[in-house]
Every structure is written in C-alpha cells, then in structure tokens.
Design a protein around this motif. Structure first.
Motif, short mmCIF file in Angstrom:
data_model
loop_
_atom_site.label_atom_id
_atom_site.label_comp_id
_atom_site.label_asym_id
_atom_site.label_seq_id
_atom_site.Cartn_x
_atom_site.Cartn_y
_atom_site.Cartn_z
N CYS A 104 33.42 43.81 42.09
CA CYS A 104 32.50 43.88 40.95
C CYS A 104 32.51 45.27 40.32
O CYS A 104 32.57 45.42 39.10
N THR A 105 32.47 46.28 41.19
CA THR A 105 32.46 47.65 40.68
C THR A 105 33.76 47.99 39.96
O THR A 105 33.75 48.58 38.87
N SER A 106 34.87 47.58 40.58
CA SER A 106 36.17 47.88 39.97
C SER A 106 36.35 47.16 38.64
O SER A 106 36.88 47.71 37.68
N LYS A 107 35.88 45.88 38.59
CA LYS A 107 35.99 45.14 37.34
C LYS A 107 35.12 45.77 36.26
O LYS A 107 35.49 45.80 35.09
N THR A 108 33.95 46.24 36.68
CA THR A 108 33.07 46.90 35.72
C THR A 108 33.74 48.14 35.16
O THR A 108 33.67 48.42 33.96
N ILE A 109 34.39 48.89 36.05
CA ILE A 109 35.11 50.10 35.62
C ILE A 109 36.21 49.73 34.64
O ILE A 109 36.39 50.38 33.60
N PHE A 158 46.00 46.86 23.55
CA PHE A 158 45.98 46.90 25.00
C PHE A 158 44.57 46.80 25.57
O PHE A 158 44.36 46.31 26.69
N GLY A 159 43.59 47.29 24.83
CA GLY A 159 42.20 47.15 25.28
C GLY A 159 41.81 45.68 25.41
O GLY A 159 41.13 45.28 26.35
N LEU A 160 42.27 44.85 24.47
CA LEU A 160 42.00 43.42 24.52
C LEU A 160 42.71 42.77 25.70
O LEU A 160 42.13 41.93 26.41
N VAL A 161 43.96 43.16 25.94
CA VAL A 161 44.72 42.63 27.07
C VAL A 161 44.02 42.98 28.38
O VAL A 161 43.87 42.14 29.27
N GLY A 162 43.58 44.23 28.52
CA GLY A 162 42.91 44.65 29.74
C GLY A 162 41.62 43.92 29.98
O GLY A 162 41.29 43.54 31.12
N CYS A 163 40.87 43.67 28.92
CA CYS A 163 39.59 42.97 29.06
C CYS A 163 39.81 41.55 29.56
O CYS A 163 39.14 41.09 30.49
N CYS A 164 40.76 40.85 28.96
CA CYS A 164 41.04 39.46 29.36
C CYS A 164 41.58 39.40 30.79
O CYS A 164 41.17 38.54 31.59
N ALA A 165 42.48 40.29 31.14
CA ALA A 165 43.08 40.29 32.48
C ALA A 165 42.04 40.59 33.54
O ALA A 165 42.06 39.99 34.63
N THR A 166 41.11 41.48 33.23
CA THR A 166 40.08 41.84 34.20
C THR A 166 39.11 40.69 34.42
O THR A 166 38.74 40.38 35.56
N LEU A 167 38.68 40.03 33.37
CA LEU A 167 37.72 38.93 33.50
C LEU A 167 38.31 37.76 34.28
O LEU A 167 37.61 37.10 35.06
N LYS A 168 39.61 37.50 34.11
CA LYS A 168 40.25 36.38 34.79
C LYS A 168 40.81 36.76 36.15
O LYS A 168 41.29 35.89 36.89
N GLU A 169 40.77 38.05 36.48
CA GLU A 169 41.34 38.57 37.73
C GLU A 169 42.80 38.11 37.87
O GLU A 169 43.25 37.74 38.97
N SER A 170 43.49 38.12 36.79
CA SER A 170 44.90 37.71 36.79
C SER A 170 45.76 38.82 37.36
O SER A 170 45.80 39.93 36.82
N LYS A 171 46.43 38.51 38.46
CA LYS A 171 47.28 39.52 39.08
C LYS A 171 48.42 39.92 38.14
O LYS A 171 48.76 41.10 38.01
N PHE A 172 48.98 38.91 37.45
CA PHE A 172 50.04 39.19 36.49
C PHE A 172 49.52 40.01 35.32
O PHE A 172 50.13 40.98 34.89
N GLY A 173 48.33 39.60 34.83
CA GLY A 173 47.73 40.32 33.71
C GLY A 173 47.40 41.75 34.07
O GLY A 173 47.63 42.67 33.29
#
Length: 243
Positions: A6-11, A66-81
């Motif tokens: 949770c903390t890491s995703k928030t960061i 890239f900010g948009l890519v990072g946001c989506c990848a973080t919310l989905k916890e996509s390892k590839f993303g």
C-alpha cells in the motif's frame, strides 16, 4: 492489502502525479531557456547552446505520457506494466543526466566568441535595422551600455556619424541625449558581462531543476522494485523475511 504494498503504491501514484508536475515544470524551463536565448540570439553564435533546452522540452512531453502509464500500471499491480514503467524512468533518468552534462559543457562555451559577435552586431547599429532592435532590447532589458561599457560605442559607425550614444544607454531617456561627456546619465556596466551573467543564471536554474527531478526518478525506480518484489512474494505464497 499489505502495508508495504500500500505504501509503495501510494508512493508510485504520487510519483505519477510528480511526473505530470515535472513535465509541466520542465516544459516551462525549456520554453524559458528558448525564449531567453531567442531574445539575444543575435549575440550568440554557438547555436549548440540550444541543445539542453531541446532535450528538456522533449523530456517534458514524454513525462505527461509516462505519468499516465505509471498510474495505470501501479493501480493494476501489473508486473509487465511496472517493468515498462521502470525502464521508462531509467531512460528518462539517463536523459536528464545527459541534459545535465550538456548544460554543464555548454555553460563554459557561452563566453567563447561572445565579445566578437557582440562587437559585430553593435557595429551594424543604425537605429533601424534588425541588429539595432537587438541592441536596443539588450541595453534596455539588461540596463547596460556598450559591449564593455559606454566607451565601446566610440569605435562604432553610429558614434562616428552621430557623435552620440543610443538613447537606450540612458538611465532616464527623457533627460538624456546620449552625450558621452555626461557618463553619469548612462548605464555604467557593459552588456557583455551582464549577458554572460544572465545566460549563466538561466543554465544554472535549468541544471538545478533537472537535477531535482533526476533524484525523484531514482527514488521512483526503488519504489517500483519494492512493489514488484512484494507483489511477487505475496502471489507465490511465500512470506518475505523483511515483512
């Protein structure tokens, strides 16, 4: 949800927002550098000094994406993303370091041939042409007179024909006719020194901003490593020792 995840995703979500903010800030810095050089381009022969500004502008455009890519990848916890996001951050980090290196290199090249190019432009001054407008803008904006000081005008065609110094050298143009016999009415400092200082300040400001965002990218890469490792451990059923 695991507290560490949770903390890491928030960061990372915060860093995604920082990407957008950084993109806006770098766009402003790049535009400011280009505008600053554009105002005095007649005096700058080395056009390679625009390279750092071009790099900064390019980075700012990519950051919004890239900010948009990072946001989506973080919310989905996509390892590839997240892996792609890590590579993106690493590439941008490298680009920012490159921009810092170029800026540092060209910071030392600003002074080269500046006096020669300024003398050429001042010599072409006739009060009406493009060079005259550039000189008037320079003296008016930087509150300076001549290349070294007001005496630099003595060797120009303008002074030989008019026996006066252009009114933009005057501290108060309403009570000054540009007579060299009254130097107290003229700006005391030459434009070469002031232009050098101005351009050096612009580059220093840009270097500090880019350095700050490069540090942020470094911590972003660390956060991605944490999220990826913790997510992998959680999905595999193993409990990490540091949990």
């Amino acid at each position: 949800m695991d507290c560490g995840i949770c903390t890491s995703k928030t960061i990372l979500l915060f860093l995604s927002l920082v990407f957008w903010g950084a993109g806006a800030a770098l766009a402003y810095v790049g535009a400011y550098m280009i505008n600053s050089y554009g105002n005095f381009e007649s005096f700058i022969q080395n056009k390679q000094t625009m390279v750092p500004a071009a790099i900064v502008i390019g980075i700012s455009v990519l950051m919004f994406i890239f900010g948009l890519v990072g946001c989506c990848a973080t919310l989905k916890e996509s390892k590839f993303g997240l892996g792609c996001f890590f590579l993106i951050i690493m590439v941008i980090f490298a680009a920012e370091v490159t921009a810092l290196v170029f800026t540092f290199i060209y910071q030392g090249k600003i002074n080269q041939d500046l006096e020669h190019s300024m003398n050429e432009v001042f010599e072409k001054y006739d009060g009406h042409n493009t060079e005259s407008q550039a000189v008037d803008l320079l003296q008016r904006e930087l509150k300076c007179c001549g290349v070294s000081d007001y005496r630099s005008w003595f060797n120009t065609t303008w002074f030989k024909n008019n026996s006066t110094i252009p009114p933009t050298c005057c501290k108060n143009q309403t009570n000054c006719e540009g007579h060299p016999q009254l130097p107290a009415l003229l700006y005391p400092e030459g434009c070469k020194k002031k232009l050098q200082t101005f351009l050096q300040d612009v580059l220093t400001y840009a270097m500090l901003v880019v350095l700050g965002f490069a540090i942020i990218k470094f911590f972003g890469m660390l956060s991605i490593c944490v999220v990826t490792c913790r997510s992998s451990s959680r999905r595999s059923g193993y409990q990490p020792l540091y949990a």
